[in-house]
Design a protein around this motif. Structure first.
Motif, PDB file in Angstrom:
ATOM      1  N   THR A  75      11.630  -6.489  -3.769  1.00 15.62           N
ATOM      2  CA  THR A  75      10.261  -5.925  -4.162  1.00 15.62           C
ATOM      3  C   THR A  75       9.289  -6.797  -4.618  1.00 15.62           C
ATOM      4  O   THR A  75       8.025  -6.623  -4.684  1.00 15.62           O
ATOM      5  CB  THR A  75      10.458  -5.023  -5.339  1.00 15.62           C
ATOM      6  OG1 THR A  75      11.013  -5.682  -6.387  1.00 15.62           O
ATOM      7  CG2 THR A  75      11.336  -3.834  -4.948  1.00 15.62           C
ATOM      8  N   VAL A  76       9.380  -8.152  -4.467  1.00 15.42           N
ATOM      9  CA  VAL A  76       8.496  -9.219  -4.835  1.00 15.42           C
ATOM     10  C   VAL A  76       7.161  -8.909  -4.124  1.00 15.42           C
ATOM     11  O   VAL A  76       6.096  -9.198  -4.730  1.00 15.42           O
ATOM     12  CB  VAL A  76       9.091 -10.537  -4.728  1.00 15.42           C
ATOM     13  CG1 VAL A  76       8.130 -11.719  -5.007  1.00 15.42           C
ATOM     14  CG2 VAL A  76      10.374 -10.837  -5.831  1.00 15.42           C
ATOM     15  N   GLY A  77       7.276  -8.817  -2.752  1.00 15.39           N
ATOM     16  CA  GLY A  77       6.199  -8.945  -2.000  1.00 15.39           C
ATOM     17  C   GLY A  77       5.279  -7.760  -2.088  1.00 15.39           C
ATOM     18  O   GLY A  77       4.109  -7.756  -2.278  1.00 15.39           O
ATOM     19  N   ILE A  78       5.984  -6.603  -2.080  1.00 15.20           N
ATOM     20  CA  ILE A  78       5.239  -5.255  -2.229  1.00 15.20           C
ATOM     21  C   ILE A  78       4.558  -5.124  -3.790  1.00 15.20           C
ATOM     22  O   ILE A  78       3.398  -4.634  -3.742  1.00 15.20           O
ATOM     23  CB  ILE A  78       5.987  -3.874  -1.978  1.00 15.20           C
ATOM     24  CG1 ILE A  78       5.220  -2.580  -1.790  1.00 15.20           C
ATOM     25  CG2 ILE A  78       7.126  -3.673  -3.204  1.00 15.20           C
ATOM     26  CD1 ILE A  78       4.465  -2.621  -0.409  1.00 15.20           C
ATOM     27  N   ASP A  79       5.407  -5.658  -4.612  1.00 13.04           N
ATOM     28  CA  ASP A  79       4.823  -5.529  -6.011  1.00 13.04           C
ATOM     29  C   ASP A  79       3.546  -6.749  -6.182  1.00 13.04           C
ATOM     30  O   ASP A  79       2.648  -6.228  -7.026  1.00 13.04           O
ATOM     31  CB  ASP A  79       5.845  -6.006  -7.062  1.00 13.04           C
ATOM     32  CG  ASP A  79       6.870  -4.957  -7.322  1.00 13.04           C
ATOM     33  OD1 ASP A  79       6.609  -3.872  -6.824  1.00 13.04           O
ATOM     34  OD2 ASP A  79       7.900  -5.304  -7.871  1.00 13.04           O
ATOM     35  N   VAL A 114       3.893  -1.414   4.182  1.00  6.32           N
ATOM     36  CA  VAL A 114       5.450  -1.611   4.263  1.00  6.32           C
ATOM     37  C   VAL A 114       5.891  -3.209   4.079  1.00  6.32           C
ATOM     38  O   VAL A 114       5.191  -3.878   4.762  1.00  6.32           O
ATOM     39  CB  VAL A 114       6.087  -1.266   5.589  1.00  6.32           C
ATOM     40  CG1 VAL A 114       7.584  -1.545   5.560  1.00  6.32           C
ATOM     41  CG2 VAL A 114       5.859   0.109   5.884  1.00  6.32           C
ATOM     42  N   SER A 115       6.767  -3.724   3.256  1.00  8.18           N
ATOM     43  CA  SER A 115       6.924  -4.911   2.902  1.00  8.18           C
ATOM     44  C   SER A 115       8.694  -5.024   3.673  1.00  8.18           C
ATOM     45  O   SER A 115       9.376  -4.119   3.418  1.00  8.18           O
ATOM     46  CB  SER A 115       7.069  -5.126   1.445  1.00  8.18           C
ATOM     47  OG  SER A 115       7.516  -6.578   1.409  1.00  8.18           O
ATOM     48  N   GLN A 116       8.595  -6.325   4.442  1.00  2.00           N
ATOM     49  CA  GLN A 116       9.982  -6.171   5.024  1.00  2.00           C
ATOM     50  C   GLN A 116      10.385  -7.835   4.781  1.00  2.00           C
ATOM     51  O   GLN A 116       9.656  -8.813   5.250  1.00  2.00           O
ATOM     52  CB  GLN A 116      10.065  -5.683   6.366  1.00  2.00           C
ATOM     53  CG  GLN A 116      10.302  -4.327   6.698  1.00  2.00           C
ATOM     54  CD  GLN A 116      11.753  -3.879   6.358  1.00  2.00           C
ATOM     55  OE1 GLN A 116      12.585  -3.744   7.305  1.00  2.00           O
ATOM     56  NE2 GLN A 116      11.897  -3.427   5.142  1.00  2.00           N
ATOM     57  N   VAL A 117      11.528  -8.165   4.420  1.00  2.18           N
ATOM     58  CA  VAL A 117      11.905  -9.393   4.227  1.00  2.18           C
ATOM     59  C   VAL A 117      12.795  -9.754   5.725  1.00  2.18           C
ATOM     60  O   VAL A 117      13.565  -8.729   6.111  1.00  2.18           O
ATOM     61  CB  VAL A 117      12.975  -9.984   3.460  1.00  2.18           C
ATOM     62  CG1 VAL A 117      13.459 -11.280   3.421  1.00  2.18           C
ATOM     63  CG2 VAL A 117      12.145  -9.939   1.890  1.00  2.18           C
ATOM     64  N   VAL A 118      12.660 -10.722   6.622  1.00  6.06           N
ATOM     65  CA  VAL A 118      13.294 -10.787   7.620  1.00  6.06           C
ATOM     66  C   VAL A 118      14.819 -11.007   7.358  1.00  6.06           C
ATOM     67  O   VAL A 118      15.403 -11.457   6.624  1.00  6.06           O
ATOM     68  CB  VAL A 118      12.978 -12.191   8.399  1.00  6.06           C
ATOM     69  CG1 VAL A 118      13.819 -12.582   9.491  1.00  6.06           C
ATOM     70  CG2 VAL A 118      11.454 -12.088   8.788  1.00  6.06           C
ATOM     71  N   THR A 119      15.726 -10.227   8.124  1.00  5.54           N
ATOM     72  CA  THR A 119      17.069  -9.916   7.761  1.00  5.54           C
ATOM     73  C   THR A 119      18.119 -10.489   8.917  1.00  5.54           C
ATOM     74  O   THR A 119      17.628 -10.815   9.994  1.00  5.54           O
ATOM     75  CB  THR A 119      17.309  -8.417   7.646  1.00  5.54           C
ATOM     76  OG1 THR A 119      16.870  -7.708   8.718  1.00  5.54           O
ATOM     77  CG2 THR A 119      16.678  -7.967   6.523  1.00  5.54           C
ATOM     78  N   ILE A 150       0.304  -0.997   8.040  1.00  4.51           N
ATOM     79  CA  ILE A 150       0.450  -2.385   7.867  1.00  4.51           C
ATOM     80  C   ILE A 150       1.778  -2.906   7.183  1.00  4.51           C
ATOM     81  O   ILE A 150       2.377  -2.250   6.751  1.00  4.51           O
ATOM     82  CB  ILE A 150      -0.667  -2.661   6.657  1.00  4.51           C
ATOM     83  CG1 ILE A 150      -2.203  -2.422   6.998  1.00  4.51           C
ATOM     84  CG2 ILE A 150      -0.711  -4.250   6.374  1.00  4.51           C
ATOM     85  CD1 ILE A 150      -3.100  -2.541   6.008  1.00  4.51           C
ATOM     86  N   VAL A 151       2.104  -3.937   7.658  1.00 11.03           N
ATOM     87  CA  VAL A 151       3.422  -4.573   7.393  1.00 11.03           C
ATOM     88  C   VAL A 151       3.361  -5.859   6.985  1.00 11.03           C
ATOM     89  O   VAL A 151       2.488  -6.886   7.317  1.00 11.03           O
ATOM     90  CB  VAL A 151       4.357  -4.628   8.598  1.00 11.03           C
ATOM     91  CG1 VAL A 151       4.012  -5.388   9.715  1.00 11.03           C
ATOM     92  CG2 VAL A 151       5.871  -5.060   8.098  1.00 11.03           C
ATOM     93  N   GLY A 152       4.043  -6.336   5.951  1.00  6.64           N
ATOM     94  CA  GLY A 152       4.066  -7.543   5.512  1.00  6.64           C
ATOM     95  C   GLY A 152       5.236  -8.046   5.063  1.00  6.64           C
ATOM     96  O   GLY A 152       6.292  -7.583   4.682  1.00  6.64           O
ATOM     97  N   GLY A 153       5.213  -9.720   5.013  1.00  4.31           N
ATOM     98  CA  GLY A 153       6.438 -10.262   4.843  1.00  4.31           C
ATOM     99  C   GLY A 153       6.412 -11.828   4.931  1.00  4.31           C
ATOM    100  O   GLY A 153       5.366 -12.128   5.566  1.00  4.31           O
ATOM    101  N   PRO A 154       7.654 -12.428   4.482  1.00  4.48           N
ATOM    102  CA  PRO A 154       7.270 -13.988   4.373  1.00  4.48           C
ATOM    103  C   PRO A 154       7.356 -14.632   6.101  1.00  4.48           C
ATOM    104  O   PRO A 154       6.742 -15.647   6.047  1.00  4.48           O
ATOM    105  CB  PRO A 154       8.687 -14.449   3.794  1.00  4.48           C
ATOM    106  CG  PRO A 154       9.277 -13.484   3.754  1.00  4.48           C
ATOM    107  CD  PRO A 154       8.548 -12.164   3.822  1.00  4.48           C
TER     108      PRO A 154
END
Length: 255
Positions: free
Chosen positions: A118-122, A170-175, A203-207
């Protein structure tokens, strides 16, 4: 445009010196060290040398290899896909939403499916934000609803309908095994099936999310590292303005 050729810089300009690390699924011994060196050479490194090797137990070993990259790239020929928007500060976003929408913009955000990070979405949604950049909850002209982690795509779509969301974030960590690609594609498909895809800004975000990847998956924008709430908010209101203008134009032509 003039060519601008680049190679990695290590000790001297254009020497191509790089360091890389990787794990091999074998126990550490001299044969494994040589395998690591040969693999680095196959990757395009001249004078490859294993400068560190460590046994990880249970049939695995870790290597750091140093070598000279023989490849180069023309920086002038590289085109990067990025979201198209004018970056505004928090007050600027609030003013534009008030002027153009005449109401609050509704943003529903979540980490979907198995993603529990949740770090990214928070950082984007929560009031305190991140690194001195306030989150969307602090924007006077936004209603930001953070659903948290491990949210089923169906539940996210239902909540977006209930809240009459303008934006789904949407936040997604690459898995491992790229399960994030399946998750993101599934959400876009669900919105399409419900006839909502053109009604919401997705919209999508992630590292390790890029705008190019997001567009390929059917999203309107993708944001990676060093992104803050004002980036997402600026894109969202500008995209809403563009869509509204297009819809009015279509309606006018239809009449």
């Amino acid at each position: 445009m003039a060519e601008q050729w680049l190679k990695p810089y290590g000790d001297t300009l254009d020497d191509g010196r790089v360091q890389l690390s990787f794990t091999l699924p074998v126990a550490l011994d001299e044969q494994a060290r040589e395998a690591a060196r040969q693999l680095a050479a196959m990757m395009g490194l001249d004078e490859a040398a294993v400068v560190h090797a460590e046994d990880m137990g249970q049939g695995f070993s870790f290597y750091i290899v140093y070598g000279q990259c023989r490849h180069r790239v023309d920086l002038a020929a590289i085109k990067v896909s990025r979201p198209d928007y004018a970056r505004l500060d928090k007050d600027g976003v609030d003013r534009l939403i008030s002027e153009k929408m005449g109401r609050k913009m509704v943003v529903v955000g979540a980490c979907i499916e198995s993603d529990a990070h949740t770090v990214g979405i928070d950082a984007i949604m929560n009031m305190k934000g991140y690194n001195g950049h306030k989150g969307l909850e602090s924007y006077h002209q936004m209603r930001a609803i953070n659903l948290g982690a491990q949210v089923d795509s169906e539940d996210l779509v239902v909540r977006a309908i209930e809240e009459k969301a303008d934006v789904i974030l949407v936040s997604q960590v690459v898995t491992q095994k790229n399960i994030h690609l399946d998750n993101l594609t599934r959400l876009a498909d669900l919105l399409e099936a419900e006839g909502l895809r053109e009604r919401v800004i997705l919209i999508v975000g992630g590292p390790r999310i890029s705008h190019e990847l997001a567009k390929e998956l059917g999203y309107d924008a993708g944001f990676g590292s060093k992104t803050y709430a004002e980036d997402v908010a600026s894109f969202a209101i500008h995209e809403w303005i563009k869509r509204t203008a297009r819809q009015k134009g279509v309606h006018h032509v239809g009449n």
